[in-house]
Design a protein around this motif. Structure first.
Motif, PDB file in Angstrom:
ATOM      1  N   LEU A 175       0.830  -1.207   0.000  1.00 18.63           N
ATOM      2  CA  LEU A 175       0.000   0.000   0.000  1.00 18.63           C
ATOM      3  C   LEU A 175       0.862   1.253   0.000  1.00 18.63           C
ATOM      4  N   GLY A 176       1.934   1.230   0.775  1.00 16.84           N
ATOM      5  CA  GLY A 176       2.846   2.369   0.785  1.00 16.84           C
ATOM      6  C   GLY A 176       3.520   2.579  -0.566  1.00 16.84           C
ATOM      7  N   ILE A 177       3.931   1.505  -1.203  1.00 17.59           N
ATOM      8  CA  ILE A 177       4.580   1.626  -2.506  1.00 17.59           C
ATOM      9  C   ILE A 177       3.561   2.027  -3.580  1.00 17.59           C
ATOM     10  N   PHE A 178       2.344   1.543  -3.457  1.00  9.28           N
ATOM     11  CA  PHE A 178       1.271   1.964  -4.360  1.00  9.28           C
ATOM     12  C   PHE A 178       1.057   3.475  -4.258  1.00  9.28           C
ATOM     13  N   SER A 179       1.037   3.982  -3.038  1.00  5.59           N
ATOM     14  CA  SER A 179       0.877   5.427  -2.831  1.00  5.59           C
ATOM     15  C   SER A 179       2.072   6.193  -3.373  1.00  5.59           C
ATOM     16  N   TRP A 180       3.252   5.649  -3.187  1.00  8.41           N
ATOM     17  CA  TRP A 180       4.476   6.282  -3.678  1.00  8.41           C
ATOM     18  C   TRP A 180       4.436   6.384  -5.199  1.00  8.41           C
ATOM     19  N   ILE A 181       4.040   5.314  -5.867  1.00 10.46           N
ATOM     20  CA  ILE A 181       3.996   5.330  -7.323  1.00 10.46           C
ATOM     21  C   ILE A 181       2.951   6.327  -7.819  1.00 10.46           C
ATOM     22  N   ARG A 182       1.761   6.294  -7.219  1.00 13.74           N
ATOM     23  CA  ARG A 182       0.686   7.141  -7.726  1.00 13.74           C
ATOM     24  C   ARG A 182       0.900   8.610  -7.400  1.00 13.74           C
ATOM     25  N   SER A 183       1.078   8.946  -6.123  1.00 12.43           N
ATOM     26  CA  SER A 183       1.148  10.365  -5.750  1.00 12.43           C
ATOM     27  C   SER A 183       2.560  10.924  -5.754  1.00 12.43           C
ATOM     28  N   GLY A 184       3.559  10.076  -5.687  1.00 10.48           N
ATOM     29  CA  GLY A 184       4.929  10.573  -5.653  1.00 10.48           C
ATOM     30  C   GLY A 184       5.606  10.604  -7.003  1.00 10.48           C
ATOM     31  N   ILE A 185       5.313   9.627  -7.855  1.00  6.98           N
ATOM     32  CA  ILE A 185       6.002   9.535  -9.140  1.00  6.98           C
ATOM     33  C   ILE A 185       5.114   9.970 -10.291  1.00  6.98           C
ATOM     34  N   CYS A 186       3.936   9.382 -10.386  1.00  9.42           N
ATOM     35  CA  CYS A 186       3.092   9.635 -11.559  1.00  9.42           C
ATOM     36  C   CYS A 186       2.320  10.948 -11.464  1.00  9.42           C
ATOM     37  N   PHE A 187       1.529  11.111 -10.426  1.00  8.57           N
ATOM     38  CA  PHE A 187       0.737  12.322 -10.245  1.00  8.57           C
ATOM     39  C   PHE A 187       1.318  13.091  -9.085  1.00  8.57           C
ATOM     40  N   GLN A 188       2.348  13.846  -9.360  1.00 11.81           N
ATOM     41  CA  GLN A 188       3.090  14.526  -8.301  1.00 11.81           C
ATOM     42  C   GLN A 188       2.223  15.623  -7.701  1.00 11.81           C
ATOM     43  N   LYS A 189       1.817  15.391  -6.477  1.00 14.81           N
ATOM     44  CA  LYS A 189       0.962  16.318  -5.739  1.00 14.81           C
ATOM     45  C   LYS A 189       1.758  16.909  -4.586  1.00 14.81           C
ATOM     46  N   PRO A 190       1.328  18.080  -4.072  1.00  9.64           N
ATOM     47  CA  PRO A 190       1.945  18.594  -2.845  1.00  9.64           C
ATOM     48  C   PRO A 190       1.749  17.598  -1.714  1.00  9.64           C
ATOM     49  N   LEU A 191       2.652  17.620  -0.758  1.00  5.66           N
ATOM     50  CA  LEU A 191       2.679  16.608   0.296  1.00  5.66           C
ATOM     51  C   LEU A 191       1.374  16.546   1.084  1.00  5.66           C
ATOM     52  N   HIS A 192       0.812  17.686   1.435  1.00  3.76           N
ATOM     53  CA  HIS A 192      -0.408  17.662   2.240  1.00  3.76           C
ATOM     54  C   HIS A 192      -1.593  17.092   1.455  1.00  3.76           C
ATOM     55  N   ARG A 193      -1.681  17.383   0.168  1.00  2.00           N
ATOM     56  CA  ARG A 193      -2.774  16.831  -0.642  1.00  2.00           C
ATOM     57  C   ARG A 193      -2.552  15.346  -0.901  1.00  2.00           C
ATOM     58  N   ALA A 194      -1.311  14.975  -1.190  1.00  2.00           N
ATOM     59  CA  ALA A 194      -1.019  13.564  -1.463  1.00  2.00           C
ATOM     60  C   ALA A 194      -1.223  12.720  -0.219  1.00  2.00           C
ATOM     61  N   LEU A 195      -0.795  13.218   0.912  1.00  2.00           N
ATOM     62  CA  LEU A 195      -0.945  12.462   2.155  1.00  2.00           C
ATOM     63  C   LEU A 195      -2.413  12.276   2.508  1.00  2.00           C
ATOM     64  N   GLY A 196      -3.190  13.324   2.346  1.00  2.00           N
ATOM     65  CA  GLY A 196      -4.618  13.213   2.634  1.00  2.00           C
ATOM     66  C   GLY A 196      -5.321  12.252   1.693  1.00  2.00           C
ATOM     67  N   ALA A 197      -4.998  12.337   0.413  1.00  2.00           N
ATOM     68  CA  ALA A 197      -5.647  11.451  -0.562  1.00  2.00           C
ATOM     69  C   ALA A 197      -5.230  10.007  -0.348  1.00  2.00           C
ATOM     70  N   GLU A 198      -3.970   9.781  -0.120  1.00  2.00           N
ATOM     71  CA  GLU A 198      -3.502   8.409   0.033  1.00  2.00           C
ATOM     72  C   GLU A 198      -3.972   7.789   1.341  1.00  2.00           C
ATOM     73  N   GLY A 229      -6.719   8.605   2.903  1.00  2.00           N
ATOM     74  CA  GLY A 229      -8.156   8.412   2.769  1.00  2.00           C
ATOM     75  C   GLY A 229      -8.533   7.298   1.816  1.00  2.00           C
ATOM     76  N   LEU A 230      -7.899   7.279   0.658  1.00  2.00           N
ATOM     77  CA  LEU A 230      -8.313   6.317  -0.370  1.00  2.00           C
ATOM     78  C   LEU A 230      -7.574   4.989  -0.284  1.00  2.00           C
ATOM     79  N   THR A 231      -6.260   5.030  -0.255  1.00  2.00           N
ATOM     80  CA  THR A 231      -5.508   3.779  -0.273  1.00  2.00           C
ATOM     81  C   THR A 231      -5.700   2.997   1.015  1.00  2.00           C
TER      82      THR A 231
END
Length: 182
Positions: A90-113, A115-117
Motif C-alpha cells: 500500500l505504501g509503494i502503491f501510494s508512492w507510485i501514484r502520488s509521488g512519481i506519476c501524479f506529483q501532488k503537494p505533500l499535504h494533498r497527497a498524504l490526505g488522498a492516500e 483516505g483512499l488507499t
C-alpha cells in the motif's frame, strides 16, 4: 482535437480483470510456490500492471517505477508476514501514484492516500476475506475505491493534444461565432 483518457473507467476495468484473474492465477501458481508467496506475488503483479497504466496515463517514463517495484518484488520473498507485505505494498502503491506519476503537494497527497488507499484497504480488511473468492471480490472493491482518486483530483494533465486541421479549427470558430448570434 483533444482526446481524453478515462482513468476512472480504466481503473474499474483493471480491478475487474484483476479480480477475475485472481483465482486462476493463485491456483496456477500453487504448484510452484507456497500460499503466502503466491498471494504476495499476485498482489505484486497487479501493482506492477497498475503502475504501468499510471505511467502511461501521465506520460512518465516506465523506468521511473522500476525501483519501487523492485523493492516490493524483493519483499515478496523476504517479508514473512502477509499483513506486513500488504502494508508495504500500500505504501509503494501510494508512492507510485502520488509521488512519481501524479506529483501532488505533500499535504494533498498524504490526505488522498490516507483516505483512499488505506481507507480502501481497511474496507477490504473489515470484510475479512478468507477464501480466494472473497479476496477476488476484495480486490475489485479496492480498485473501485481507488477510482475515486481521479474523481477527487480530476487531473487536467491527462489530455493528449493532437494537431487539428486548420480548416476544422476555422469551421469550429465560425460555428461558435454564429451560435452566439443565432
Amino acid at each position: 482535437m483533444k482526446s481524453i483518457k478515462r482513468p476512472i473507467r480504466a481503473t474499474v476495468f483493471f480491478g475487474f480483470i484483476c479480480s477475475l484473474s485472481f483465482i486462476p492465477l493463485n491456483v496456477g501458481l500453487s504448484y510452484i510456490f507456497p500460499w503466502p508467496k503466491i498471494f504476495n506475488l499476485t498482489i505484486w503483479v497487479y501493482l506492477a500492471g497498475y503502475g504501468f497504466f499510471l505511467t502511461r496515463w501521465r506520460g512518465k517514463n516506465l523506468p521511473s517505477i522500476i525501483f519501487p517495484l523492485l523493492l516490493l518484488f524483493i519483499s515478496v520473498f523476504v517479508v514473512p508476514s502477509d499483513s506486513a507485505f500488504l502494508l508495504l505494498s500500500l505504501g509503494i502503491f501510494s508512492w507510485i501514484r502520488s509521488g512519481i506519476c501524479f506529483q501532488k503537494p505533500l499535504h494533498r497527497a498524504l490526505g488522498a492516500e490516507l483516505g483512499l488507499t488505506f481507507g480502501g484497504a481497511a474496507l477490504v480488511a473489515w470484510f475479512t476475506p478468507h477464501s480466494n473468492l472473497t479476496w477476488a471480490l476484495g480486490i475489485l472493491m479496492f480498485f473501485l475505491v481507488q477510482s475515486l482518486y481521479f474523481v477527487i483530483f480530476e487531473n487536467k494533465g491527462i489530455k493528449d493534444k493532437f494537431v487539428v486541421d486548420p480548416f476544422e479549427e476555422a469551421r469550429w470558430a465560425a460555428e461558435k461565432i454564429l451560435s452566439t448570434y443565432i
